[in-house]
Design a protein around this motif. Structure first.
Motif, short mmCIF file in Angstrom:
data_model
loop_
_atom_site.label_atom_id
_atom_site.label_comp_id
_atom_site.label_asym_id
_atom_site.label_seq_id
_atom_site.Cartn_x
_atom_site.Cartn_y
_atom_site.Cartn_z
N ALA A 133 0.82 -1.21 0.00
CA ALA A 133 0.00 0.00 0.00
C ALA A 133 0.86 1.26 0.00
N ARG A 181 -3.47 0.47 -4.85
CA ARG A 181 -4.70 0.17 -4.11
C ARG A 181 -4.63 -1.31 -3.71
N VAL A 182 -4.59 -1.55 -2.41
CA VAL A 182 -4.38 -2.91 -1.91
C VAL A 182 -5.58 -3.32 -1.07
N ASP A 211 -3.57 3.51 4.09
CA ASP A 211 -3.92 3.43 2.66
C ASP A 211 -4.27 2.00 2.28
N LEU A 212 -5.04 1.34 3.15
CA LEU A 212 -5.30 -0.08 2.98
C LEU A 212 -6.78 -0.36 3.21
N TYR A 229 -8.94 -3.29 -7.43
CA TYR A 229 -7.69 -3.04 -6.70
C TYR A 229 -6.49 -3.47 -7.55
#
Length: 642
Positions: free
Chosen positions: A457, A462-463, A508-509, A541
């Motif tokens: 991430a 995008r994870v 950001d996960l 993702y």
């Protein structure tokens, strides 16, 4: 020579007594029984005379505590069997005690059921005695009335009125009896202490399965509490939970009794109304005839109730003969030989054996130890790609997300190296869906999944992290999230895919947790919706990290292994062996997964230096993990919950 003489000293006084072999002798000081053995003869007597015995009397409390310390009770896994052991200096005495204990325990359980049966018979007997007196009185009144009056036969209309009146009045009496029993039961439950709770009989009425079952469950819980009070303190969480359960069950039963009372009262009003209507119709019958019918009607009602009670009494007597204990002895006690030699000798033997064993273990471990502890060892054993290694880290209990807690540490650098190597596993196809699993539980797959998702991430991707371990999920603990909903909720149709995702802006996960643990996780994984969930991750993702149960114990990961782009298998240095590597090679060969690789976890500092150029951080990862079924090839483990 059928007698023997016993000489002993007590309080400075020499005492001599003669006893017979094979007989139990009672004195003020002792109770003794001596059996004569075949080797006892004139030659051995002189040698035996030289032996001196020291007898120390003990109090009852001392003996009870001694037995409690020497006795252990174990519940055999996945059964209701208790294994009772007792260590004693005399094998015969220990066997006699265990046999007696088991018999007393069985009789105790049987006595509880017998006590309920006896109370039922007592209640029925009291009602029968009351009805006998009433029937005798009615028959006497009927005989006197017949002598003083001449009664004509009733016409058909009178017979009809009479029969209906008798039927409704009989129902009224029955409902009143039910109401009285309900009131008595309520009063008994409110005024009786918990430890004496043995419910009075209500089986004389029309059977109420719910009330009967509820009282039986309440009684069972109370018996369980009474038994537990000997071994568990009142403040114990189990005891408090048991008290709470009993209190709740009593409240539910009392509420049900109140509702039943209202219903019976309404029925009594309705039946009484019908009885009054037919009574008004019978007023046309001549007074003498009506008096006669009244006496006969009352006699019939009491006779029916009397026969009903006699039948119930007979059934209860028969049930008493069928009362059996709730448990039985599967195997009688037996001696397993000597288990307690001289302590001082044990100390010296074990010290010596410990030193020798330590030397042997050190030598064998140095020459033959087959655990895989280095990256190079793993590369030498397999042709599967090795993505890298994770160093030993001792601060795992405080923070599992090392990417955020120590972003500049050597272990974080190891995850960055793993991220880089991951991109080369499948050069022909973009690796978007990565499956993470292991052979055994506790090898660090959840730790690796969480940190791998975090490091990916951070690279502006995008994870999505998915926890597909529906048996014993751990990601919610790692990320400090609530596991109220997740994959299991989606697979059973309670939620849509969009509702599952939990966003973690600071990382950001996005995360999809496992959700509540279902009773049939392995069957639930076969749901076609799982493939839709994976497809959703691919579409929305850049990377999807899927954490799965240990593939060596549970076959869940095998279901969709061919649906992912890359399979990453974690091996812990304390469990990594040649057999595990061979098993993973077989899995890869059968599954047809496009890309795959191995990660060696928990590399010790001295081993890590030879691989990573002096990495000094330590990482130690492992947690309790247990599954009741699945695949295994000889590597054992212990389920030790946090």
């Amino acid at each position: 020579m059928n007698t023997y003489k016993l000489d002993y000293e007590k309080g400075g006084v020499n005492i001599s007594r003669r006893h017979n072999f094979g007989e139990k002798e009672y004195t003020n000081e002792y109770i003794i029984k001596t059996d004569r053995r075949a080797e006892l003869n004139e030659n051995s007597v002189e040698r035996l005379k030289q032996l001196k015995y020291r007898i120390v009397p003990h109090s009852e409390t001392f003996l009870v505590n001694k037995i409690r310390r020497s006795m252990s009770i174990d519940n055999i896994d996945y059964t209701s069997i208790l294994l009772v052991r007792l260590e004693d200096e005399i094998a015969v005495r220990a066997k006699m005690f265990l046999d007696t204990l088991s018999q007393v325990y069985i009789n105790y359980s049987k006595r509880s059921d017998s006590l309920i049966n006896a109370k039922t018979l007592f209640h029925i007997g009291n009602q029968i005695d009351t009805l006998k007196v009433r029937l005798d009185t009615i028959e006497t009144e009927l005989e006197i009335y017949r002598k003083d009056s001449t009664i004509l036969n009733l016409d058909k209309e009178s017979d009809k009125f009479f029969e209906e009146w008798v039927r409704y009045d009989s129902e009224r009496r029955k409902y009143q009896l039910q109401l009285q029993s309900i009131n008595n039961l309520e009063k008994y439950m409110k005024n009786t202490k918990d430890h004496n709770l043995i419910p009075p009989s209500f089986y004389v009425l029309e059977r109420d399965d719910f009330l009967e079952q509820s009282l039986q469950e309440l009684y069972t819980k109370q018996i369980q509490k009474n038994r537990s009070e000997f071994d568990i303190k009142f403040q114990h969480a189990g005891m408090q939970q048991l008290d709470s359960t009993i209190s709740t069950m009593k409240k539910d039963i009392l509420l049900y009794i109140e509702d039943t009372r209202v219903a019976i009262t309404q029925k009594i009003k309705e039946v009484t109304k019908q009885t009054s209507q037919y009574a008004d119709l019978m007023k046309r019958v001549p007074r003498r005839q009506r008096d006669m019918l009244s006496i006969e009607r009352e006699n019939q009602v009491n006779e029916k109730l009397y026969l009903f009670l006699l039948e119930k009494q007979a059934n209860t007597e028969i049930a008493r003969a069928g009362i059996t204990p709730q448990m039985k002895v599967i195997e009688r006690s037996r001696s397993i030989g000597k288990v307690g030699p001289d302590k001082e000798r044990i100390y010296y033997i074990f010290i010596l054996a410990g030193l020798v064993l330590a030397g042997v273990i050190t030598f064998v471990k140095y020459i033959y130890f087959d655990n895989i502890e280095r990256i190079q060892d793993l590369k030498d054993l397999t042709s599967l790609p090795v993505l890298g290694g994770i160093p030993n880290y001792k601060e795992i209990e405080d923070q599992q997300l090392v990417i955020h807690s120590k972003p500049k540490s050597q272990i974080a650098e190891a995850f960055r190296n793993l991220r880089t190597n991951l991109t080369y596993l499948n050069p022909d196809k973009e690796a978007k869906v990565v499956l993470v699993s292991s052979v055994h539980p506790g090898e660090g797959k959840t730790f690796l999944s969480s940190n791998l998702a975090s490091i990916l991430a951070k690279s502006d991707k995008r994870v999505l992290l998915i926890d597909l371990d529906l048996h014993k999920p751990k990601i919610q603990t790692t990320l400090n999230l609530s596991n109220d909903h997740g994959v299991s909720s989606y697979l059973i149709g309670k939620m849509g895919i969009e509702e599952l995702t939990t966003s973690l802006p600071e990382m950001d996960l996005d995360v999809i947790l496992s959700g509540p643990i279902p009773p049939n996780p392995s069957e639930l994984i076969l749901n076609e919706k799982l493939m839709k969930l994976i497809a959703y991750g691919r579409e929305h993702y850049d990377m999807v990290i899927v954490d799965t149960p240990p593939i060596g114990l549970i076959s869940d990961a095998m279901v969709f292994l061919n649906q992912v782009d890359v399979g990453v298998f974690v091996m812990h240095t304390s469990m990594a062996k040649r057999q595990g590597v061979e098993f993973l090679e077989e899995i890869v060969r059968k599954s047809g997964v496009p890309g795959y690789g191995l990660v060696l976890n928990n590399i010790k500092t001295k081993r890590w230096r030879t691989y990573g150029g002096g990495y000094g951080m330590r990482y130690g990862y492992g947690y309790g993990y247990g599954y009741g079924y699945g695949y295994g090839y000889g590597q054992g483990y212990i389920d030790d919950e946090d």
